[in-house]
Scaffold this motif. Sequence first.
Motif, PDB file in Angstrom:
ATOM      1  N   GLU A   9      38.870  45.878  45.934  1.00 59.54           N
ATOM      2  CA  GLU A   9      39.798  47.147  45.616  1.00 59.54           C
ATOM      3  C   GLU A   9      39.229  48.005  44.580  1.00 59.54           C
ATOM      4  OE1 GLU A   9      44.125  45.619  46.058  1.00 59.54           O
ATOM      5  OE2 GLU A   9      44.486  47.566  45.074  1.00 59.54           O
ATOM      6  N   ASN A  10      38.739  49.140  44.858  1.00 62.09           N
ATOM      7  CA  ASN A  10      38.105  49.899  43.820  1.00 62.09           C
ATOM      8  C   ASN A  10      37.135  49.298  42.969  1.00 62.09           C
ATOM      9  OD1 ASN A  10      39.717  52.143  44.879  1.00 62.09           O
ATOM     10  ND2 ASN A  10      41.473  51.304  43.875  1.00 62.09           N
ATOM     11  N   LEU A  11      36.424  48.548  43.594  1.00 62.37           N
ATOM     12  CA  LEU A  11      35.508  47.678  42.733  1.00 62.37           C
ATOM     13  C   LEU A  11      34.488  48.908  41.964  1.00 62.37           C
ATOM     14  CD1 LEU A  11      34.920  44.782  41.795  1.00 62.37           C
ATOM     15  CD2 LEU A  11      33.412  44.577  43.533  1.00 62.37           C
ATOM     16  N   ASN A  12      34.002  48.503  40.852  1.00 63.25           N
ATOM     17  CA  ASN A  12      33.228  49.657  40.331  1.00 63.25           C
ATOM     18  C   ASN A  12      32.308  49.056  39.324  1.00 63.25           C
ATOM     19  OD1 ASN A  12      33.355  52.597  40.273  1.00 63.25           O
ATOM     20  ND2 ASN A  12      33.878  52.391  38.141  1.00 63.25           N
ATOM     21  N   LYS A  13      31.018  49.560  39.282  1.00 62.98           N
ATOM     22  CA  LYS A  13      30.086  49.122  38.221  1.00 62.98           C
ATOM     23  C   LYS A  13      29.184  50.320  37.806  1.00 62.98           C
ATOM     24  CE  LYS A  13      27.755  46.187  35.509  1.00 62.98           C
ATOM     25  NZ  LYS A  13      28.559  45.532  34.694  1.00 62.98           N
ATOM     26  N   THR A  14      29.305  50.294  36.432  1.00 61.59           N
ATOM     27  CA  THR A  14      28.364  51.545  36.031  1.00 61.59           C
ATOM     28  C   THR A  14      27.385  50.991  34.741  1.00 61.59           C
ATOM     29  OG1 THR A  14      30.039  52.115  34.060  1.00 61.59           O
ATOM     30  CG2 THR A  14      30.296  53.346  36.062  1.00 61.59           C
ATOM     31  N   PHE A  15      26.193  51.442  34.860  1.00 61.10           N
ATOM     32  CA  PHE A  15      25.394  51.095  33.852  1.00 61.10           C
ATOM     33  C   PHE A  15      24.959  52.182  32.998  1.00 61.10           C
ATOM     34  CE2 PHE A  15      24.321  48.130  37.520  1.00 61.10           C
ATOM     35  CZ  PHE A  15      24.492  47.294  37.121  1.00 61.10           C
ATOM     36  N   GLY A  16      25.532  52.432  31.722  1.00 57.86           N
ATOM     37  CA  GLY A  16      25.284  53.788  31.215  1.00 57.86           C
ATOM     38  C   GLY A  16      26.293  54.780  31.840  1.00 57.86           C
ATOM     39  N   ASN A  17      25.369  55.972  32.299  1.00 56.67           N
ATOM     40  CA  ASN A  17      25.994  56.976  32.844  1.00 56.67           C
ATOM     41  C   ASN A  17      26.016  56.706  34.230  1.00 56.67           C
ATOM     42  OD1 ASN A  17      26.566  58.290  30.542  1.00 56.67           O
ATOM     43  ND2 ASN A  17      24.696  59.510  30.456  1.00 56.67           N
ATOM     44  N   PHE A  18      24.980  55.682  34.760  1.00 59.64           N
ATOM     45  CA  PHE A  18      24.936  55.490  36.399  1.00 59.64           C
ATOM     46  C   PHE A  18      26.038  54.772  36.781  1.00 59.64           C
ATOM     47  CE2 PHE A  18      22.672  53.241  39.771  1.00 59.64           C
ATOM     48  CZ  PHE A  18      22.224  54.304  40.460  1.00 59.64           C
ATOM     49  N   VAL A  19      26.565  55.413  37.941  1.00 57.23           N
ATOM     50  CA  VAL A  19      27.530  54.666  38.807  1.00 57.23           C
ATOM     51  C   VAL A  19      26.685  53.879  39.850  1.00 57.23           C
ATOM     52  CG1 VAL A  19      29.682  54.775  40.096  1.00 57.23           C
ATOM     53  CG2 VAL A  19      28.907  56.435  38.294  1.00 57.23           C
ATOM     54  N   ALA A  20      26.343  52.517  39.791  1.00 53.85           N
ATOM     55  CA  ALA A  20      25.919  52.203  40.817  1.00 53.85           C
ATOM     56  C   ALA A  20      26.563  51.550  41.945  1.00 53.85           C
ATOM     57  CB  ALA A  20      25.331  50.767  40.253  1.00 53.85           C
ATOM     58  N   VAL A  21      27.938  51.293  41.846  1.00 51.51           N
ATOM     59  CA  VAL A  21      28.941  50.799  42.868  1.00 51.51           C
ATOM     60  C   VAL A  21      30.068  51.563  42.506  1.00 51.51           C
ATOM     61  CG1 VAL A  21      30.311  49.046  43.725  1.00 51.51           C
ATOM     62  CG2 VAL A  21      28.095  48.493  43.282  1.00 51.51           C
ATOM     63  N   ASN A  22      30.590  52.667  43.420  1.00 51.93           N
ATOM     64  CA  ASN A  22      31.533  53.536  42.870  1.00 51.93           C
ATOM     65  C   ASN A  22      32.907  53.402  43.736  1.00 51.93           C
ATOM     66  OD1 ASN A  22      33.092  55.863  42.464  1.00 51.93           O
ATOM     67  ND2 ASN A  22      31.359  57.213  43.134  1.00 51.93           N
ATOM     68  N   ASN A  23      33.864  52.492  43.431  1.00 50.28           N
ATOM     69  CA  ASN A  23      35.097  52.381  43.817  1.00 50.28           C
ATOM     70  C   ASN A  23      34.862  51.766  45.317  1.00 50.28           C
ATOM     71  OD1 ASN A  23      36.695  53.109  41.440  1.00 50.28           O
ATOM     72  ND2 ASN A  23      36.559  55.202  42.027  1.00 50.28           N
ATOM     73  N   ILE A  24      34.525  50.824  45.624  1.00 49.44           N
ATOM     74  CA  ILE A  24      34.273  50.305  46.990  1.00 49.44           C
ATOM     75  C   ILE A  24      35.607  49.199  47.174  1.00 49.44           C
ATOM     76  CG2 ILE A  24      31.972  50.447  47.214  1.00 49.44           C
ATOM     77  CD1 ILE A  24      31.344  47.374  46.974  1.00 49.44           C
ATOM     78  N   SER A  25      36.033  49.458  48.474  1.00 51.26           N
ATOM     79  CA  SER A  25      37.301  48.633  48.652  1.00 51.26           C
ATOM     80  C   SER A  25      37.254  48.033  50.164  1.00 51.26           C
ATOM     81  CB  SER A  25      38.504  49.301  48.920  1.00 51.26           C
ATOM     82  OG  SER A  25      38.822  49.914  47.549  1.00 51.26           O
ATOM     83  N   PHE A  26      37.090  46.801  50.326  1.00 50.73           N
ATOM     84  CA  PHE A  26      36.861  46.356  51.573  1.00 50.73           C
ATOM     85  C   PHE A  26      37.275  44.620  51.855  1.00 50.73           C
ATOM     86  CE2 PHE A  26      33.220  43.632  51.252  1.00 50.73           C
ATOM     87  CZ  PHE A  26      32.441  43.954  50.367  1.00 50.73           C
ATOM     88  N   ASN A  27      37.627  44.097  52.906  1.00 49.32           N
ATOM     89  CA  ASN A  27      37.906  42.878  53.062  1.00 49.32           C
ATOM     90  C   ASN A  27      37.018  42.135  54.138  1.00 49.32           C
ATOM     91  OD1 ASN A  27      40.563  43.010  51.371  1.00 49.32           O
ATOM     92  ND2 ASN A  27      41.113  44.428  53.145  1.00 49.32           N
ATOM     93  N   VAL A  28      36.570  40.886  54.227  1.00 47.90           N
ATOM     94  CA  VAL A  28      36.254  40.069  54.955  1.00 47.90           C
ATOM     95  C   VAL A  28      36.794  38.769  55.251  1.00 47.90           C
ATOM     96  CG1 VAL A  28      33.848  39.175  55.386  1.00 47.90           C
ATOM     97  CG2 VAL A  28      33.871  40.990  53.906  1.00 47.90           C
ATOM     98  N   GLY A  29      37.044  38.837  56.692  1.00 46.58           N
ATOM     99  CA  GLY A  29      37.648  37.629  57.018  1.00 46.58           C
ATOM    100  C   GLY A  29      36.952  36.459  57.117  1.00 46.58           C
ATOM    101  N   LYS A  30      37.938  35.281  57.407  1.00 52.14           N
ATOM    102  CA  LYS A  30      37.170  34.068  57.411  1.00 52.14           C
ATOM    103  C   LYS A  30      36.491  33.661  58.754  1.00 52.14           C
ATOM    104  CE  LYS A  30      38.851  29.006  57.764  1.00 52.14           C
ATOM    105  NZ  LYS A  30      37.612  28.647  57.210  1.00 52.14           N
ATOM    106  N   GLY A  31      35.065  33.288  58.493  1.00 52.48           N
ATOM    107  CA  GLY A  31      34.238  33.060  59.773  1.00 52.48           C
ATOM    108  C   GLY A  31      33.897  34.378  60.152  1.00 52.48           C
ATOM    109  N   GLU A  32      33.896  35.468  59.481  1.00 49.79           N
ATOM    110  CA  GLU A  32      33.194  36.716  60.092  1.00 49.79           C
ATOM    111  C   GLU A  32      31.917  36.840  59.626  1.00 49.79           C
ATOM    112  OE1 GLU A  32      34.765  41.453  59.921  1.00 49.79           O
ATOM    113  OE2 GLU A  32      35.139  40.177  58.381  1.00 49.79           O
ATOM    114  N   ILE A  33      31.148  37.535  60.550  1.00 43.32           N
ATOM    115  CA  ILE A  33      29.607  37.757  60.145  1.00 43.32           C
ATOM    116  C   ILE A  33      29.596  39.145  59.655  1.00 43.32           C
ATOM    117  CG2 ILE A  33      27.395  37.902  60.953  1.00 43.32           C
ATOM    118  CD1 ILE A  33      28.072  35.727  63.014  1.00 43.32           C
ATOM    119  N   PHE A  34      29.556  39.381  58.234  1.00 42.01           N
ATOM    120  CA  PHE A  34      29.785  40.749  57.874  1.00 42.01           C
ATOM    121  C   PHE A  34      28.486  41.262  57.540  1.00 42.01           C
ATOM    122  CE2 PHE A  34      30.995  43.951  54.579  1.00 42.01           C
ATOM    123  CZ  PHE A  34      32.015  44.619  55.226  1.00 42.01           C
TER     124      PHE A  34
END
Lengths: 245, 300
Positions: A9-34
């Motif tokens: 949910e709104n997962l975020n990772k920044t390195f200094g000023n650089f936004v590498a991962v910008n608020n990602i939200s998703f779900n993966v179900g059991k046994g799913e190939i994602f």
Amino acid sequence: MEDYVIHTENLNKTFGNFVAVNNISFNVGKGEIFGFLGANGAGKTTAIKMLCGLLTPTSGKATVAGYDVFKQSESIKKTIGYMSQKFSLYNDLTVWENITLYAGIYGLSNKEIKERGNMLIKTLEIENFATKLVESLPLGFKQKLAFSVAVIHNPQIVFLDEPTGGVDPITRRQFWEMIYQASERGTTVFVTTHYMDEAEYCDRVSIMVDGVIEALDTPKMLKKQFNAASMDEVFLHLARNVAEK
Amino acid sequence: MIHFNNVFKNYEEVAAVQGINIKVNSGELFGLIGPDGAGKTTLIRILTTLLLADKGTVTFAGKDVVKNYLYVRNNVGYMPGTFSLYPDLTVEENLNFFASSFSTTIEENYHLIEPIYVQLAPFKNRKAGALSGGMKQKLALCCALIHKPEVLVLDEPTTGVDAVSRKEFWAMLKKLKEGGLTIFVSTPYMDEAEMCDRVALIQDGIIMDTDTPQGVTAKFGQTLLALRGKYKQATINLLRSLPQVKNAFPFGDSIHITLTPTSSLTELKKLLTTENLDCDNLKEIDPVIEDCFMDLMTND
């Protein structure tokens, strides 16, 4: 909600000023190939590292197999399997030594190591190679062995980072059959690839562009959404649009 | 321009390449297509005078590459599979270094690299090690071109590169070829074969076929069927269990099927209908290089 093996949910990772991962939200179900797709530099590796408990996110929420990526990264590491294209097995150890090493790290008992190791060797039909160095294995077998080792502890989730790069077309397909078998046993498969035909084999696919998940759906619905004949076209549409911005 | 004549190379007991014959014509974009471990890098290293063959000869512009290694090094632009520039030199310093190693200057041959270098120019003072993957690749290509080689040799330039960047890289190669350069390039991506004038399909150190991409697919010589639908292992297993089916491989959103010589499409349709499979999605298609590659592999 309880059936999700990965939840972000709104997962975020920044390195200094650089936004590498910008608020990602998703779900993966059991046994799913994602399928986790994206151009080079889109932020896939950073996202995977956070989900594997190797990198602390800057903000947001994420659970993997029910464990919090902020507080329980050690528990996550014990619950998952991981295989990368570049580094998976020790070339200067034998096949059996690699199996016992990894199975031991994943916490299997000596009895389990023996049982599952023997089963693995039998399934892959590499009895003649058991006491030989991994170096001597044909490449196709190496990749299949690396995958088998990554799921030897029946993890809830296995992360595969470009597992089929450079592999011959027949082995590549045999590899996907192994992925399907793992999924049928209930293991969730989280996989990245540069082969767009392989995107079609996934239950659902996300496409990441510049740190953002631009699209996420079944291959069928994605093709419909972007009015494309193949996943290759969907990918080009999304990644190229951004390149032209 | 390049001629591999019955080339053999072993690494201890491993036979890397076994009796390779390839002729690359001047001005041609020639692709060496095969998976990791097929022998692609071995052939390229023999051609670029970095490795000696056990048996056989390689000539470049009619000259033996062993006796004329200096000529080869001066006239071949080589881009290795792994990033081999100096990471602690800047973009411009790297390019200068390679130019001066070949007794030339960036200015003298700038026209050759201009279309690629303009994209790098904003980063010319950045250390090569700090560039993104795509930019490193462009710099390596510039360094391989700066001494105005007759032939450009590239070892897996697109491995690990995403689908969009791969297309862009091939567009660059096409432009260079149109400028008159001969290009010898290796790749594990079967779909890239379509971008070449001619290709050699290599597996386990043996060339399985050498032809134009159209020539390779024209030789497929059997009916290829595609059954569209979501991947189902059960469907593949069922198809493989039928005596009429020679091969059944998943292929993107379809299963590609070849039949044994005595079986027909109508026969298969009848069989599949009794198994409750929807045959509306079954149709005959033209093979692509990957179909041919798998067929050649299984025919051995």
